[in-house]
Design an enzyme around this catalytic site. Structure first.
Site, PDB file in Angstrom:
ATOM      1  N   ASN A  91     -17.181 -27.808 -77.802  1.00  0.00           N
ATOM      2  CA  ASN A  91     -18.280 -26.160 -77.426  1.00  0.00           C
ATOM      3  C   ASN A  91     -20.027 -26.794 -77.219  1.00  0.00           C
ATOM      4  O   ASN A  91     -20.293 -27.945 -77.476  1.00  0.00           O
ATOM      5  CB  ASN A  91     -18.019 -25.427 -78.860  1.00  0.00           C
ATOM      6  CG  ASN A  91     -17.226 -23.988 -78.970  1.00  0.00           C
ATOM      7  OD1 ASN A  91     -17.005 -23.537 -77.987  1.00  0.00           O
ATOM      8  ND2 ASN A  91     -16.456 -24.405 -79.762  1.00  0.00           N
ATOM      9  N   THR A 117     -14.437 -21.459 -77.307  1.00  0.00           N
ATOM     10  CA  THR A 117     -13.907 -20.055 -78.518  1.00  0.00           C
ATOM     11  C   THR A 117     -14.835 -20.404 -79.938  1.00  0.00           C
ATOM     12  O   THR A 117     -14.660 -21.389 -80.673  1.00  0.00           O
ATOM     13  CB  THR A 117     -13.146 -20.207 -78.620  1.00  0.00           C
ATOM     14  OG1 THR A 117     -12.776 -19.343 -79.488  1.00  0.00           O
ATOM     15  CG2 THR A 117     -12.527 -21.248 -78.789  1.00  0.00           C
ATOM     16  N   SER A 118     -15.622 -19.337 -80.721  1.00  0.00           N
ATOM     17  CA  SER A 118     -15.928 -20.055 -81.815  1.00  0.00           C
ATOM     18  C   SER A 118     -14.864 -19.743 -82.764  1.00  0.00           C
ATOM     19  O   SER A 118     -15.279 -20.354 -83.827  1.00  0.00           O
ATOM     20  CB  SER A 118     -17.748 -18.812 -81.949  1.00  0.00           C
ATOM     21  OG  SER A 118     -16.709 -17.615 -81.965  1.00  0.00           O
ATOM     22  N   ASP A 168      -7.753 -14.314 -67.711  1.00  0.00           N
ATOM     23  CA  ASP A 168      -7.972 -14.592 -66.729  1.00  0.00           C
ATOM     24  C   ASP A 168      -6.628 -15.292 -65.624  1.00  0.00           C
ATOM     25  O   ASP A 168      -6.993 -15.335 -64.961  1.00  0.00           O
ATOM     26  CB  ASP A 168      -9.287 -14.953 -66.166  1.00  0.00           C
ATOM     27  CG  ASP A 168      -9.645 -15.989 -67.274  1.00  0.00           C
ATOM     28  OD1 ASP A 168      -8.249 -17.001 -67.081  1.00  0.00           O
ATOM     29  OD2 ASP A 168     -10.658 -16.515 -67.865  1.00  0.00           O
ATOM     30  N   GLU A 196     -22.494 -25.327 -78.313  1.00  0.00           N
ATOM     31  CA  GLU A 196     -23.465 -25.243 -79.669  1.00  0.00           C
ATOM     32  C   GLU A 196     -22.046 -25.022 -81.085  1.00  0.00           C
ATOM     33  O   GLU A 196     -20.943 -25.046 -80.757  1.00  0.00           O
ATOM     34  CB  GLU A 196     -24.358 -24.053 -79.355  1.00  0.00           C
ATOM     35  CG  GLU A 196     -25.022 -24.518 -79.048  1.00  0.00           C
ATOM     36  CD  GLU A 196     -25.709 -23.298 -78.910  1.00  0.00           C
ATOM     37  OE1 GLU A 196     -25.833 -21.561 -79.579  1.00  0.00           O
ATOM     38  OE2 GLU A 196     -26.938 -23.279 -78.729  1.00  0.00           O
ATOM     39  N   HIS A 246      -4.034 -12.425 -75.793  1.00  0.00           N
ATOM     40  CA  HIS A 246      -4.682 -11.244 -75.343  1.00  0.00           C
ATOM     41  C   HIS A 246      -4.017 -11.322 -74.313  1.00  0.00           C
ATOM     42  O   HIS A 246      -4.220 -10.002 -73.768  1.00  0.00           O
ATOM     43  CB  HIS A 246      -5.729 -10.917 -75.624  1.00  0.00           C
ATOM     44  CG  HIS A 246      -6.380 -11.662 -76.939  1.00  0.00           C
ATOM     45  ND1 HIS A 246      -8.082 -12.609 -76.572  1.00  0.00           N
ATOM     46  CD2 HIS A 246      -5.932 -11.571 -78.045  1.00  0.00           C
ATOM     47  CE1 HIS A 246      -8.286 -12.696 -78.292  1.00  0.00           C
ATOM     48  NE2 HIS A 246      -6.969 -11.647 -78.955  1.00  0.00           N
ATOM     49  N   CYS A 267      10.455   4.178 -63.737  1.00  0.00           N
ATOM     50  CA  CYS A 267      10.656   5.094 -64.374  1.00  0.00           C
ATOM     51  C   CYS A 267       9.597   6.429 -63.803  1.00  0.00           C
ATOM     52  O   CYS A 267       9.978   7.113 -64.638  1.00  0.00           O
ATOM     53  CB  CYS A 267      10.607   5.026 -65.643  1.00  0.00           C
ATOM     54  SG  CYS A 267       9.359   4.427 -66.900  1.00  0.00           S
ATOM     55  N   ASN A 324      -8.217 -16.631 -73.252  1.00  0.00           N
ATOM     56  CA  ASN A 324      -8.110 -15.420 -72.238  1.00  0.00           C
ATOM     57  C   ASN A 324      -7.570 -14.324 -71.413  1.00  0.00           C
ATOM     58  O   ASN A 324      -6.556 -15.010 -71.074  1.00  0.00           O
ATOM     59  CB  ASN A 324      -9.549 -17.026 -70.956  1.00  0.00           C
ATOM     60  CG  ASN A 324     -10.114 -17.621 -71.903  1.00  0.00           C
ATOM     61  OD1 ASN A 324     -10.992 -16.672 -72.369  1.00  0.00           O
ATOM     62  ND2 ASN A 324     -10.134 -18.931 -71.728  1.00  0.00           N
TER      63      ASN A 324
HETATM   64 ZN   LIG Z   1       8.550   2.199 -66.899  1.00  0.00          ZN
END
Ligand SMILES: [Zn+2]
Length: 261
Positions: A215, A190-191, A105, A217, A120, A152, A103
């Site tokens: 989970n 998570t699957s 978030d 399911e 991620h 920059c 996740n």
């Molecule tokens: Zn920069």
């Protein structure tokens, strides 16, 4: 949830020091975070799969940033749920507990977890496209779209792994190392079918860890899990947590004192 399975897991965890947790969209969805997939992910006429790509950013960074700005505005007010809070509390219950999450978030950190591996990336972080530097930014809405690096002047991009991009090898190696070293791995919400994240429970299992799946399911992982607890993280984890904290050590007072000593 079978009672004898709960007993077994609690018994095992009571003696475990190194625990890893792999989480995915399910635990966030319980808090009300949209999955940003399918109809859930529609924004204007676009789908997530057409915006969360390096090509989309190359073509139209303003459009991609407007979408992320919208997502950030939906996620900002969301609170962690009981599942997130239990995992944060487990950092002081186990000697070594790490949360590996798919996740972006930031809800695990919001709940108080500190040992987090974000496979991620994180929607609250921006990365300079030229220098690769990363900074946190929680402004919603963003005051300027697209945001630029103050150092920059180059474009910032979301510090997120997009479709078609590889995971940061340093981040993934850390997750893999934690998976191989843990005694128990929870797989939650998570699957676990998307590679390379899917390889983590398998690595843990090969190295001898118990795999405990939570989970709603069954998933493709379920046949390989040692335990499968069907249900929401926000319900299953508090139950396990109560049982763990109630459990007295074998030297507790249920056992009569040894008078021969
Ligand atoms: Zn920069």
């Amino acid at each position: 949830m079978a009672e004898h399975q709960v007993d077994e897991v609690v018994e095992f965890l009571a003696g475990a020091r190194r625990v890893a947790v792999l989480t995915g969209a399910g635990i966030s969805a319980e808090s009300g975070v949209p999955t940003f997939r399918g109809n859930d992910g529609l924004w204007k006429q676009y789908r997530a799969e057409t915006l969360a790509t390096p090509e989309a950013f190359e073509r139209d960074p303003v459009l991609v940033w407007e979408w992320y700005d919208w997502r950030r505005s939906l996620i900002a007010p969301v609170a962690p749920n009981a599942g997130h809070r239990v995992l944060a509390g487990w950092e002081s219950l186990f000697g070594d507990l790490a949360v590996i999450t798919q996740n972006v978030d930031g809800l695990h950190a919001k709940a108080g977890s500190r040992n987090i591996v974000e496979l991620h990336g994180n929607i609250w972080k921006l990365r300079c496209t030229r220098e690769g530097t990363v900074e946190e930014n929680r402004n919603t809405p963003l005051p300027r779209i697209p945001p630029v690096c103050p150092n920059c002047g180059s474009l910032f991009r979301p510090h997120i792994v997009w479709f078609g991009e590889s995971l940061d090898p340093v981040v993934f190696d850390r997750a893999y190392g934690l998976s191989e070293a843990c005694q128990a791995m929870f797989v939650i919400g998570t699957s676990a079918v998307v590679q390379p994240a899917a390889s983590l429970p398998l690595a843990a299992s090969r190295a001898g860890a118990k795999i405990i799946e939570v989970n709603i399911e069954p998933t493709p992982l379920t046949p390989q899990a040692d335990y499968f607890f069907p249900g929401k993280a926000g319900e299953v984890l508090p139950l396990l947590d109560r049982r763990l904290r109630d459990r007295r050590p074998a030297s507790g007072r249920e056992r009569p004192p040894d008078r021969r000593a």
